[in-house]
Design an enzyme around this catalytic site. Structure first.
Site, PDB file in Angstrom:
ATOM      1  N   GLU A  43     -19.735  51.826 -41.340  1.00 55.73           N
ATOM      2  CA  GLU A  43     -19.188  50.820 -40.413  1.00 55.73           C
ATOM      3  C   GLU A  43     -19.350  49.418 -40.980  1.00 55.73           C
ATOM      4  O   GLU A  43     -20.004  49.196 -41.990  1.00 55.73           O
ATOM      5  CB  GLU A  43     -19.920  50.891 -39.059  1.00 55.73           C
ATOM      6  CG  GLU A  43     -19.138  51.584 -37.949  1.00 55.73           C
ATOM      7  CD  GLU A  43     -17.944  50.772 -37.468  1.00 55.73           C
ATOM      8  OE1 GLU A  43     -17.602  49.733 -38.083  1.00 55.73           O
ATOM      9  OE2 GLU A  43     -17.322  51.182 -36.474  1.00 55.73           O
ATOM     10  N   ASN A 102     -15.205  47.618 -29.753  1.00 53.30           N
ATOM     11  CA  ASN A 102     -14.760  47.721 -31.141  1.00 53.30           C
ATOM     12  C   ASN A 102     -13.578  46.790 -31.381  1.00 53.30           C
ATOM     13  O   ASN A 102     -13.152  46.053 -30.487  1.00 53.30           O
ATOM     14  CB  ASN A 102     -14.333  49.162 -31.450  1.00 53.30           C
ATOM     15  CG  ASN A 102     -15.436  49.986 -32.085  1.00 53.30           C
ATOM     16  OD1 ASN A 102     -16.101  49.538 -33.007  1.00 53.30           O
ATOM     17  ND2 ASN A 102     -15.621  51.207 -31.592  1.00 53.30           N
ATOM     18  N   ASP A 122     -10.661  52.022 -33.076  1.00 50.63           N
ATOM     19  CA  ASP A 122     -12.012  51.703 -33.536  1.00 50.63           C
ATOM     20  C   ASP A 122     -11.973  50.312 -34.171  1.00 50.63           C
ATOM     21  O   ASP A 122     -11.469  49.381 -33.575  1.00 50.63           O
ATOM     22  CB  ASP A 122     -12.498  52.788 -34.503  1.00 50.63           C
ATOM     23  CG  ASP A 122     -14.014  52.861 -34.589  1.00 50.63           C
ATOM     24  OD1 ASP A 122     -14.645  51.809 -34.756  1.00 50.63           O
ATOM     25  OD2 ASP A 122     -14.575  53.968 -34.507  1.00 50.63           O
TER      26      ASP A 122
END
Length: 294
Positions: free
Chosen positions: A20, A150, A200
């Site tokens: 991430e 997100n 996301d």
């Protein structure tokens, strides 16, 4: 109009549990990203393809470049300044340290040099997450009651912020004032609630379009200013988490991915899940400023 399509290629076979927070550190010419659940910070020199990582003492979701050359590690219980040369850490402030349920999640620096950052429940507990802005060293709460916040990114004209609460499937647009603070209530910009993947991480390009990872769908889509899909990057793994433009001229798009929650059978089919991917789209990214703490 038919959407353009690209194929992503494997860049670093890092196999993060939850890759991430990719960030391009222009001064260092390094790409940084995190394995949140694996508690590691990774970096890549795109010019040489050299890669290394360091273990961390807490779950960290983003390493944001600071204008003094350091990184701000966005962690599950604190924000920490990290000197990459000395590999020393200096605490900045607590970050939901009194809430053992949550951890940090998405983050991105806005046009004013302030960091928008989010939290979520470690088990995606409903409504446990929040959205913050770190402005000149002061942490301000923007929104609470979110589940998996997100897709934080900002329009090129600095008049809008974008984010999603992933389970809703909707990417929201939030008007900003001249100092970068949100005004009124956010509105739906793009709806993926009936789509095969969930929104996301996201990043803005130099043409004002958003590149959005679709977790579970194995693709990153490019959205125009009306929220319509005009491009698609296909990956050989199912869980892309966040894209970022990096390298000379910001001409390469890198994509972090995850292994989290995949079955043994799925991992056997997609062994490089959790690795870093890249693609040359011919479209440059939008340069992002470094974080200003004072």
């Amino acid at each position: 109009m038919n959407a353009s399509t690209w194929q992503a290629e494997l860049c670093v076979d890092s196999r993060c549990e939850l890759g991430e927070g990719p960030q391009w550190h222009a001064a260092q010419k390094r790409l940084y990203w995190c394995d949140i659940l694996g508690k590691h910070l990774h970096w890549l020199d795109p010019a040489t393809d050299s890669h290394a990582s360091v273990a961390l003492d807490q779950m960290v979701s983003c390493a944001a470049p600071v204008n003094d050359g350091r990184l701000l590690l966005v962690g599950e219980r604190s924000l920490v300044l990290f000197d990459t040369e000395r590999q020393t850490q200096t605490p900045l402030c607590d970050f939901e340290a009194d809430n053992p349920v949550t951890r940090s999640n998405d983050a991105r620096v806005d046009h004013h040099g302030s960091l928008w950052l989010s939290t979520m429940g470690k088990n995606a507990e409903h409504g446990a997450g929040s959205l913050y802005r770190l402005h000149r060293g002061e942490l301000v709460t923007l929104r609470t009651g979110l589940t998996i916040p997100n897709a934080i990114c900002f329009s090129a004209d600095a008049q809008s912020a974008y984010f999603t609460d992933t389970p809703t499937g909707q990417v929201m647009r939030w008007a900003l004032d001249e100092n970068g603070w949100p005004v009124g209530e956010p509105e739906c910009f793009a709806d993926f609630s009936a789509y095969s993947g969930s929104p996301d991480g996201a990043v803005m390009d130099s043409e004002g379009c958003i590149w959005l990872s679709l977790w579970g769908a194995g693709e990153v889509v490019r959205l125009d200013t009306q929220g319509q899909i005009i491009g698609r990057i296909e990956l050989p793994v199912d869980q892309p988490s966040c894209p970022v433009f990096a390298g000379a001229g910001l001409e390469t798009l890198y994509i972090t991915t995850a292994r989290e929650g995949l079955s043994l059978e799925k991992l056997a089919e997609t062994p490089t899940a959790g690795s870093l991917y890249r693609v040359e789209t011919g479209i440059a990214g939008l340069a992002e400023p470094s974080l200003q703490l004072v």
